[in-house]
Design a protein around this motif. Structure first.
Motif, mmCIF file in Angstrom:
data_model
loop_
_atom_site.group_PDB
_atom_site.id
_atom_site.type_symbol
_atom_site.label_atom_id
_atom_site.label_comp_id
_atom_site.label_asym_id
_atom_site.label_seq_id
_atom_site.Cartn_x
_atom_site.Cartn_y
_atom_site.Cartn_z
ATOM 1 N N LEU A 47 0.824 -1.211 0.000
ATOM 2 C CA LEU A 47 0.000 0.000 0.000
ATOM 3 C C LEU A 47 0.859 1.263 0.000
ATOM 4 C CD1 LEU A 47 -2.862 -1.017 2.447
ATOM 5 C CD2 LEU A 47 -3.086 -0.497 -0.001
ATOM 6 N N ASP A 48 1.950 1.238 0.739
ATOM 7 C CA ASP A 48 2.839 2.401 0.774
ATOM 8 C C ASP A 48 3.441 2.656 -0.608
ATOM 9 O OD1 ASP A 48 4.010 4.516 2.391
ATOM 10 O OD2 ASP A 48 5.910 3.452 2.187
ATOM 11 N N ARG A 49 3.827 1.587 -1.299
ATOM 12 C CA ARG A 49 4.350 1.738 -2.670
ATOM 13 C C ARG A 49 3.274 2.295 -3.596
ATOM 14 N NH1 ARG A 49 6.998 -2.934 -1.366
ATOM 15 N NH2 ARG A 49 5.433 -4.276 -2.331
ATOM 16 N N GLN A 50 2.050 1.793 -3.438
ATOM 17 C CA GLN A 50 0.945 2.290 -4.268
ATOM 18 C C GLN A 50 0.753 3.791 -4.048
ATOM 19 O OE1 GLN A 50 -2.885 0.332 -3.757
ATOM 20 N NE2 GLN A 50 -3.956 2.028 -4.746
ATOM 21 N N TRP A 51 0.780 4.220 -2.791
ATOM 22 C CA TRP A 51 0.617 5.640 -2.458
ATOM 23 C C TRP A 51 1.686 6.473 -3.166
ATOM 24 C CZ3 TRP A 51 -2.765 8.138 1.080
ATOM 25 C CH2 TRP A 51 -2.426 9.451 1.410
ATOM 26 N N ARG A 52 2.918 6.027 -3.055
ATOM 27 C CA ARG A 52 4.028 6.772 -3.663
ATOM 28 C C ARG A 52 3.894 6.823 -5.187
ATOM 29 N NH1 ARG A 52 8.889 6.866 0.059
ATOM 30 N NH2 ARG A 52 8.139 5.979 1.991
ATOM 31 N N GLN A 53 3.401 5.748 -5.779
ATOM 32 C CA GLN A 53 3.197 5.722 -7.228
ATOM 33 C C GLN A 53 2.069 6.655 -7.652
ATOM 34 O OE1 GLN A 53 2.600 1.533 -7.870
ATOM 35 N NE2 GLN A 53 4.792 1.078 -7.893
ATOM 36 N N GLU A 54 1.105 6.862 -6.778
ATOM 37 C CA GLU A 54 -0.028 7.732 -7.098
ATOM 38 C C GLU A 54 0.305 9.220 -6.966
ATOM 39 O OE1 GLU A 54 -3.549 6.727 -4.892
ATOM 40 O OE2 GLU A 54 -3.612 4.684 -5.684
ATOM 41 N N LEU A 55 1.372 9.554 -6.267
ATOM 42 C CA LEU A 55 1.724 10.962 -6.065
ATOM 43 C C LEU A 55 1.843 11.677 -7.411
ATOM 44 C CD1 LEU A 55 4.385 10.637 -3.220
ATOM 45 C CD2 LEU A 55 2.070 11.581 -3.009
ATOM 46 N N GLY A 56 1.135 12.784 -7.535
ATOM 47 C CA GLY A 56 1.201 13.589 -8.745
ATOM 48 C C GLY A 56 0.355 13.093 -9.903
ATOM 49 N N ARG A 57 -0.314 11.984 -9.747
ATOM 50 C CA ARG A 57 -1.165 11.450 -10.820
ATOM 51 C C ARG A 57 -2.584 11.989 -10.692
ATOM 52 N NH1 ARG A 57 0.512 5.105 -11.385
ATOM 53 N NH2 ARG A 57 2.615 5.488 -12.161
ATOM 54 N N SER A 58 -3.261 12.083 -11.815
ATOM 55 C CA SER A 58 -4.646 12.562 -11.784
ATOM 56 C C SER A 58 -5.578 11.514 -11.179
ATOM 57 C CB SER A 58 -5.114 12.947 -13.185
ATOM 58 O OG SER A 58 -5.032 11.828 -14.051
ATOM 59 N N GLN A 59 -5.273 10.257 -11.376
ATOM 60 C CA GLN A 59 -6.048 9.171 -10.777
ATOM 61 C C GLN A 59 -5.268 8.630 -9.584
ATOM 62 O OE1 GLN A 59 -9.148 8.112 -11.893
ATOM 63 N NE2 GLN A 59 -9.014 9.923 -13.203
ATOM 64 N N SER A 60 -5.794 8.862 -8.401
ATOM 65 C CA SER A 60 -5.091 8.418 -7.195
ATOM 66 C C SER A 60 -6.106 7.914 -6.169
ATOM 67 C CB SER A 60 -4.244 9.557 -6.627
ATOM 68 O OG SER A 60 -5.030 10.716 -6.450
ATOM 69 N N PRO A 61 -6.652 6.725 -6.400
ATOM 70 C CA PRO A 61 -7.722 6.231 -5.523
ATOM 71 C C PRO A 61 -7.313 6.037 -4.063
ATOM 72 C CG PRO A 61 -7.030 4.532 -7.088
ATOM 73 C CD PRO A 61 -6.360 5.806 -7.496
ATOM 74 N N LEU A 62 -6.101 5.570 -3.811
ATOM 75 C CA LEU A 62 -5.682 5.375 -2.424
ATOM 76 C C LEU A 62 -5.528 6.722 -1.723
ATOM 77 C CD1 LEU A 62 -4.858 3.533 -0.103
ATOM 78 C CD2 LEU A 62 -2.527 3.519 -1.040
ATOM 79 N N ILE A 104 -1.761 15.940 1.089
ATOM 80 C CA ILE A 104 -1.121 14.696 0.657
ATOM 81 C C ILE A 104 0.252 14.574 1.315
ATOM 82 C CG2 ILE A 104 -0.255 13.410 -1.327
ATOM 83 C CD1 ILE A 104 -2.389 14.909 -3.007
ATOM 84 N N THR A 105 0.472 13.463 1.972
ATOM 85 C CA THR A 105 1.768 13.185 2.590
ATOM 86 C C THR A 105 2.662 12.460 1.579
ATOM 87 O OG1 THR A 105 0.967 11.083 3.486
ATOM 88 C CG2 THR A 105 0.785 13.026 4.915
ATOM 89 N N SER A 106 3.955 12.463 1.832
ATOM 90 C CA SER A 106 4.888 11.834 0.895
ATOM 91 C C SER A 106 4.805 10.313 0.924
ATOM 92 C CB SER A 106 6.321 12.291 1.175
ATOM 93 O OG SER A 106 6.694 11.936 2.487
ATOM 94 N N ASP A 107 4.274 9.765 2.007
ATOM 95 C CA ASP A 107 4.083 8.319 2.078
ATOM 96 C C ASP A 107 2.820 8.002 2.871
ATOM 97 O OD1 ASP A 107 5.179 9.077 4.526
ATOM 98 O OD2 ASP A 107 6.691 7.518 4.564
ATOM 99 N N TYR A 108 2.349 6.790 2.720
ATOM 100 C CA TYR A 108 1.115 6.345 3.361
ATOM 101 C C TYR A 108 1.393 5.771 4.741
ATOM 102 C CZ TYR A 108 -3.397 3.755 3.552
ATOM 103 O OH TYR A 108 -4.634 3.256 3.889
ATOM 104 N N TRP A 109 2.526 5.099 4.882
ATOM 105 C CA TRP A 109 2.860 4.430 6.131
ATOM 106 C C TRP A 109 3.800 5.290 6.958
ATOM 107 C CZ3 TRP A 109 7.162 0.762 7.539
ATOM 108 C CH2 TRP A 109 6.895 0.124 8.761
ATOM 109 N N GLN A 110 3.344 5.650 8.148
ATOM 110 C CA GLN A 110 4.146 6.432 9.087
ATOM 111 C C GLN A 110 4.700 5.535 10.200
ATOM 112 O OE1 GLN A 110 4.290 9.561 7.937
ATOM 113 N NE2 GLN A 110 2.636 9.109 6.509
#
Length: 170
Positions: A47-62, A104-110
């Motif tokens: 999930l953390d990788r998914q979040w980082r991949q979504e950063l800056g994208r128009s589609q970011s469901p997570l 938006i944070t830089s990562d999902y997992w803190q």
């Protein structure tokens, strides 16, 4: 002279802990804890990788599932009401994943950071005050105050919350 960390600690006690127990915020954490109670570290990392991949994208469901919620609206409202003192707020569940965030944070997992390990993992009295650091994106000096989040109904430890404070206004 009162140090910024002491001022942050006092502000959290006086002004933040009350709204941090808002029913919509607590319910959001409870619900996510139920969904994540069987989550493995591998699941968290995915999930953390998914979040980082979504950063800056128009589609970011997570990312949208965290920042486009009533709980996140509450956090943004608190920033507005603070007249510039609060710079950011995010809430974490029992495994350290974002539940709600003012932005938006830089990562999902803190969960691997002091804001979680020094709060949730320390129990109901967990508190972590960061050093004052210059925030490049906001162009100001900020201090983060993080504390354990308790369920007001039974005192159960359910997550943690981090509040960024403008150190120049403390």
């Amino acid at each position: 002279m009162v140090e910024p960390a002491e001022k942050a600690r006092a502000y959290i006690a006086a002004a933040v802990k009350g709204w941090a127990a808002d029913p919509s915020l607590i319910e959001a954490v409870r619900a996510q804890n139920l969904r994540h109670k069987m989550m493995t570290q591998e699941d968290i990392d995915t999930l953390d990788r998914q979040w980082r991949q979504e950063l800056g994208r128009s589609q970011s469901p997570l990312i949208s599932s965290v920042v486009d919620t009533a709980a996140s609206d509450l956090l943004r409202d608190q920033i507005e009401l603070s007249a510039g003192l609060i710079t950011e707020v995010f809430v974490m569940d029992a495994v350290g994943l974002n539940v709600a965030a003012s932005g938006i944070t830089s990562d999902y997992w803190q969960g691997d950071e002091a804001k979680f390990t020094e709060t949730y993992q320390k129990g109901e009295d967990g508190l972590h005050i960061s050093d004052v650091e210059f925030d490049e994106s906001a162009h100001l000096y900020q201090i983060q105050a993080s504390f354990s989040l308790l369920d007001p109904e039974d005192g159960t430890l359910i997550g943690a919350i981090t509040v960024g404070l403008n150190a120049e206004q403390l």
